[in-house]
Design a protein around this motif. Structure first.
Motif, PDB file in Angstrom:
ATOM      1  N   VAL A  79       4.915 -29.477  -5.566  1.00 50.73           N
ATOM      2  CA  VAL A  79       3.856 -28.940  -4.711  1.00 50.73           C
ATOM      3  C   VAL A  79       4.177 -29.185  -3.244  1.00 50.73           C
ATOM      4  CG1 VAL A  79       1.431 -29.196  -4.061  1.00 50.73           C
ATOM      5  CG2 VAL A  79       2.069 -29.095  -6.474  1.00 50.73           C
ATOM      6  N   ARG A  80       4.633 -30.410  -2.938  1.00 49.80           N
ATOM      7  CA  ARG A  80       4.988 -30.718  -1.557  1.00 49.80           C
ATOM      8  C   ARG A  80       6.126 -29.820  -1.059  1.00 49.80           C
ATOM      9  NH1 ARG A  80       0.759 -32.335   0.378  1.00 49.80           N
ATOM     10  NH2 ARG A  80       0.133 -34.513   0.244  1.00 49.80           N
ATOM     11  N   GLN A  81       7.068 -29.511  -1.930  1.00 45.75           N
ATOM     12  CA  GLN A  81       8.153 -28.622  -1.531  1.00 45.75           C
ATOM     13  C   GLN A  81       7.618 -27.229  -1.235  1.00 45.75           C
ATOM     14  OE1 GLN A  81      11.457 -28.585  -4.237  1.00 45.75           O
ATOM     15  NE2 GLN A  81      12.558 -26.988  -3.118  1.00 45.75           N
ATOM     16  N   ARG A  82       6.714 -26.747  -2.063  1.00 44.06           N
ATOM     17  CA  ARG A  82       6.132 -25.424  -1.823  1.00 44.06           C
ATOM     18  C   ARG A  82       5.304 -25.405  -0.537  1.00 44.06           C
ATOM     19  NH1 ARG A  82       3.208 -23.235  -7.105  1.00 44.06           N
ATOM     20  NH2 ARG A  82       2.861 -21.485  -5.665  1.00 44.06           N
ATOM     21  N   GLN A  83       4.749 -26.555  -0.158  1.00 41.76           N
ATOM     22  CA  GLN A  83       3.978 -26.641   1.081  1.00 41.76           C
ATOM     23  C   GLN A  83       4.859 -26.843   2.306  1.00 41.76           C
ATOM     24  OE1 GLN A  83       1.343 -29.877  -0.174  1.00 41.76           O
ATOM     25  NE2 GLN A  83      -0.386 -28.467  -0.139  1.00 41.76           N
ATOM     26  N   GLY A  84       6.160 -26.973   2.079  1.00 38.96           N
ATOM     27  CA  GLY A  84       7.069 -27.167   3.202  1.00 38.96           C
ATOM     28  C   GLY A  84       7.247 -28.608   3.610  1.00 38.96           C
ATOM     29  N   GLU A  85       6.657 -29.544   2.866  1.00 39.67           N
ATOM     30  CA  GLU A  85       6.803 -30.971   3.170  1.00 39.67           C
ATOM     31  C   GLU A  85       8.040 -31.500   2.438  1.00 39.67           C
ATOM     32  OE1 GLU A  85       4.970 -32.551   5.271  1.00 39.67           O
ATOM     33  OE2 GLU A  85       3.435 -31.030   5.632  1.00 39.67           O
ATOM     34  N   PHE A  86       9.221 -31.150   2.958  1.00 41.69           N
ATOM     35  CA  PHE A  86      10.460 -31.425   2.239  1.00 41.69           C
ATOM     36  C   PHE A  86      10.777 -32.915   2.152  1.00 41.69           C
ATOM     37  CE2 PHE A  86      11.952 -26.978   3.649  1.00 41.69           C
ATOM     38  CZ  PHE A  86      11.308 -26.416   2.571  1.00 41.69           C
ATOM     39  N   ALA A  87      10.531 -33.664   3.227  1.00 40.60           N
ATOM     40  CA  ALA A  87      10.834 -35.095   3.194  1.00 40.60           C
ATOM     41  C   ALA A  87       9.979 -35.804   2.142  1.00 40.60           C
ATOM     42  CB  ALA A  87      10.613 -35.703   4.574  1.00 40.60           C
TER      43      ALA A  87
END
Length: 737
Positions: A79-87
């Motif tokens: 979910v974080r990756q889909r939100q752009g929160e890669f770190a």
């Protein structure tokens, strides 16, 4: 009761009745034991609905109750990756993997995330573990080779692919990757031999023939190659005679690589689609369903690959002095180009027509109106090359800094080439022994490429006969076949360039002659006044705030003035679009709204909307939009919306301007940590993956024609409306002499 609710929730999910499934899981959370499992299922439902914030909240609560379950960390990471929160996503993946270090799918997911973050060393670590877990996976070896090349250079990738070929002997995909790594590492001969062997083992080899033709052409022109990361050696054979050897084989391979001509069976379909295009139906379809429109057009157009390669074959003929074949091939390419509707045609069409006229002029065919074009008589040629023995001695005693080639184009004299890894990262261009321009090379590549173009306005100030040399530090950058300099011929050249440079003029990054700072003050004030009017109109007409960006922002914040020699004015606004297709539609509507308000509109030479004219000054308007967790404009940036908005107000040369909320965050991202140190040679080198995304928001020729029709219709209804002037001149910056 618990099992009944779980089965009911599972059934509703299979039926895609998301609301019912969510209701079941909420019941389980409130009334039954094992709340973390219910929270996890609730998160899955919300994730399927693209309700990412709700899904993240459910996964976090599941982790809080049961931090030892790795799947919970993994799903929150997704979910974080889909939100752009890669770190944050990578940290969650790492937590999940720490519980199950041998779980291949999770390792592969983290490796791909690290690739997206351009953490190539981390990706190499993951792929090495995956290789050890599954030694028989060719897919893993290919991914490892790619990551290794990015992280450690092409010669490290050579080792990866050679080891893989020991296991999968004669594999065509691995062989091609091995050849690409040798080519990127500067060993053209070995790359060519790998492809030659591959041609004997595969039946469909047009693409291999094409790559081999390009390598043979490079062997013919570049007098050296690398036999390892640090070893420069002369080419094995003397290729000064363009009629034989590598040059002749390059022609044959290129001709064999041309894709087949169009099949006759699509002629009726083509006529139908041309009719749609004339009625503007295809354009409207492209605005709403771009992928479908693109597929329909490609189905009926000549293969773009054939058209491009036909032109490349013409340039090969021209370089080898076979002008009659070059003219014939260029004519075929220009004719075939009319069937192509892609953004690259905007730039290609005038250049290809010029190339045809230039070759005809050099061939001395019948006189036409184009023969009055002074550009056609301007020449560039490498000096007489050294002998094979002289080249070998030069490589041993004074290795070259790289290679440069030059070509007279429709817009000017273009220089392009590459630097060897041991060379400095900049080149100095000298004219008759005097430095005239410093240019930075592309730091992202192992063989650092560079390019620069002197516009024809600058060429007119060259002497009639001059010598151009390129240096990288104390190393001479060789021209074709080892020549030490390029001979430039400009009939009627004024020879005033040296005098102009000594008087304070400079050659800008766009290759135009910029006036001294004392003479451009009035122009700069006109730019600021134009910005003030555009800023007010954007707020009134579009409800957007127009703020400074890129070089203009750097000069404003660091120096309180324009950067010396800067010849444009960079402004942007925040777009609400979240994908390239939506951005294209928004830009069209915004451009039409400003045209209704009385302002002239143009597109850039690449087809990008839009340029705005105010009081004879052109401003290049850049949208800044957010897509896949990153900020996109002229380039891509690792910034958040909070770094940009709310915009701030600054005083710039006694004018009020808008600037991003976090100026230093943008400057660090765009120029690096040393942004506060002036770098006269700075140049943009955008990644191809970035350009692929940006190009989806640019107009194709048919879309540009439709926009022109809409602009004319608007003007017929409203005589006070502005005009659409087509493609703007990239050299018309307002700072030229």
């Amino acid at each position: 009761m618990t099992n009944l609710l779980r089965r009911a929730g599972g059934a509703f999910r299979l039926l895609r009745w998301w609301s019912a499934a969510e209701f079941i899981y909420l019941l389980g959370i409130r009334h039954l034991h094992g709340g973390h499992s219910w929270q996890f299922r609730l998160g899955q439902v919300r994730e399927h609905q693209n309700r990412l914030d709700g899904a993240a909240q459910a996964y976090r609560e599941a982790i809080a109750d049961a931090p030892h379950i790795p799947e919970y960390h993994l799903r929150l990471g997704r979910v974080r990756q889909r939100q752009g929160e890669f770190a944050a996503a990578e940290e969650l993946y790492s937590t999940a993997i720490s519980h199950c270090p041998d779980h291949a799918p999770w390792l592969r997911q983290r490796a791909r995330l690290r690739e997206a973050r351009e953490d190539w060393s981390g990706a190499v670590e993951d792929y090495c573990v995956l290789r050890d877990l599954d030694p028989d996976s060719k897919k893993t070896r290919l991914a490892l080779g790619k990551a290794t090349r990015k992280a450690h250079g092409p010669w490290a990738a050579v080792s990866v692919y050679r080891q893989a070929l020991e296991q999968w002997d004669e594999d065509s995909e691995l062989s091609r990757k091995l050849a690409e790594s040798y080519e990127a590492g500067g060993n053209w001969s070995t790359a060519c031999e790998v492809l030659r062997h591959l041609l004997h083992t595969q039946h469909r080899h047009a693409e291999t023939s094409y790559r081999m033709a390009r390598l043979l052409d490079r062997i013919d022109r570049v007098a050296f190659e690398l036999d390892g990361p640090d070893t420069v050696v002369p080419v094995a054979s003397d290729q000064r005679d363009s009629g034989g050897g590598a040059a002749a084989e390059a022609r044959l391979r290129f001709e064999a690589a041309l894709p087949p001509r169009e099949p006759v069976r699509v002629s009726s379909l083509r006529r139908f689609v041309i009719g749609l295009a004339r009625r503007r139906v295809l354009y409207r379809l492209a605005m709403r369903v771009p992928r479908l429109a693109q597929r329909v057009h490609r189905r009926v157009a000549l293969p773009e690959t054939r058209v491009r390669r036909l032109f490349e074959l013409g340039t090969l003929y021209e370089r080898q002095g076979r002008l009659a074949e070059a003219v014939q091939t260029y004519r075929g390419a220009v004719t075939a180009l009319q069937s192509v509707d892609s953004i690259w045609v905007h730039k290609a069409e005038p250049e290809w027509r010029f190339r045809l006229a230039y070759a005809e002029h050099q061939l001395g065919t019948e006189q036409t109106e184009s023969d009055e074009d002074v550009r056609l008589s301007r020449l560039v040629a490498p000096a007489a090359p050294p002998t094979r023995a002289e080249r070998a001695e030069a490589v041993d005693q004074s290795p070259p800094g790289g290679h440069v080639q030059a070509l007279v184009q429709s817009t000017g004299l273009r220089l392009e080439g590459f630097l060897l890894p041991q060379s400095p990262e900049t080149i100095d261009i000298h004219l008759d022994g005097r430095p005239v321009k410093q240019v930075a090379a592309n730091p992202r590549q192992w063989l650092r490429t560079f390019n620069f173009e002197f516009t024809h306005r600058v060429l007119a100030e060259f002497p009639e006969h001059s010598r151009l040399t390129v240096w990288s530090g104390d190393r001479l950058v060789w021209a074709d076949r080892g020549a030490g300099h390029l001979d430039i011929t400009v009939p009627g050249g004024s020879g005033r360039l040296k005098e102009l440079l000594e008087s304070g003029h400079s050659i800008s990054k766009k290759g135009v002659l910029a006036r001294p700072a004392t003479e451009v003050a009035d122009r700069q004030m006109r730019y600021l006044k134009a910005y003030r009017e555009a800023r007010d109109q954007f707020e009134e007409v579009l409800g957007k705030k127009l703020f400074l960006l890129y070089g203009t922002l750097l000069g404003c914040y660091r120096d309180g003035a324009f950067i010396a020699g800067d010849d444009d004015f960079d402004v942007a606004y925040v777009s609400t679009a979240t994908d390239p297709s939506a951005l294209k539609w928004e830009l069209r509507e915004n451009a039409l709204a400003l045209l209704r308000a009385g302002y002239d509109i143009a597109i850039t030479v690449s087809g990008r909307l839009f340029k705005l004219r105010l009081n004879e000054i052109w401003l290049d308007i850049n949208p800044l939009w957010f897509h896949n967790g990153r900020a996109w404009s002229f380039d891509v940036h690792d910034l958040s919306l909070d770094d940009v908005e709310p915009v701030r107000v600054m005083d710039f040369m006694e004018h009020r301007v808008y600037v991003p909320n976090n100026i230093e965050a943008f400057l660090r991202d765009n120029y690096g940590d040393q942004w506060h140190v002036p770098d006269p040679g700075f140049r943009y080198y955008r990644d191809n993956n970035v350009l692929r995304v940006l190009r989806r928001s640019w107009l194709t020729p048919s879309e540009a024609r439709e926009f022109s029709r809409l602009a004319e219709a608007e003007r017929s209804r409203n005589p006070s409306a502005g005009r659409y002037v087509g493609i703007g001149d990239p050299a018309d910056t307002g700072f030229t002499a």
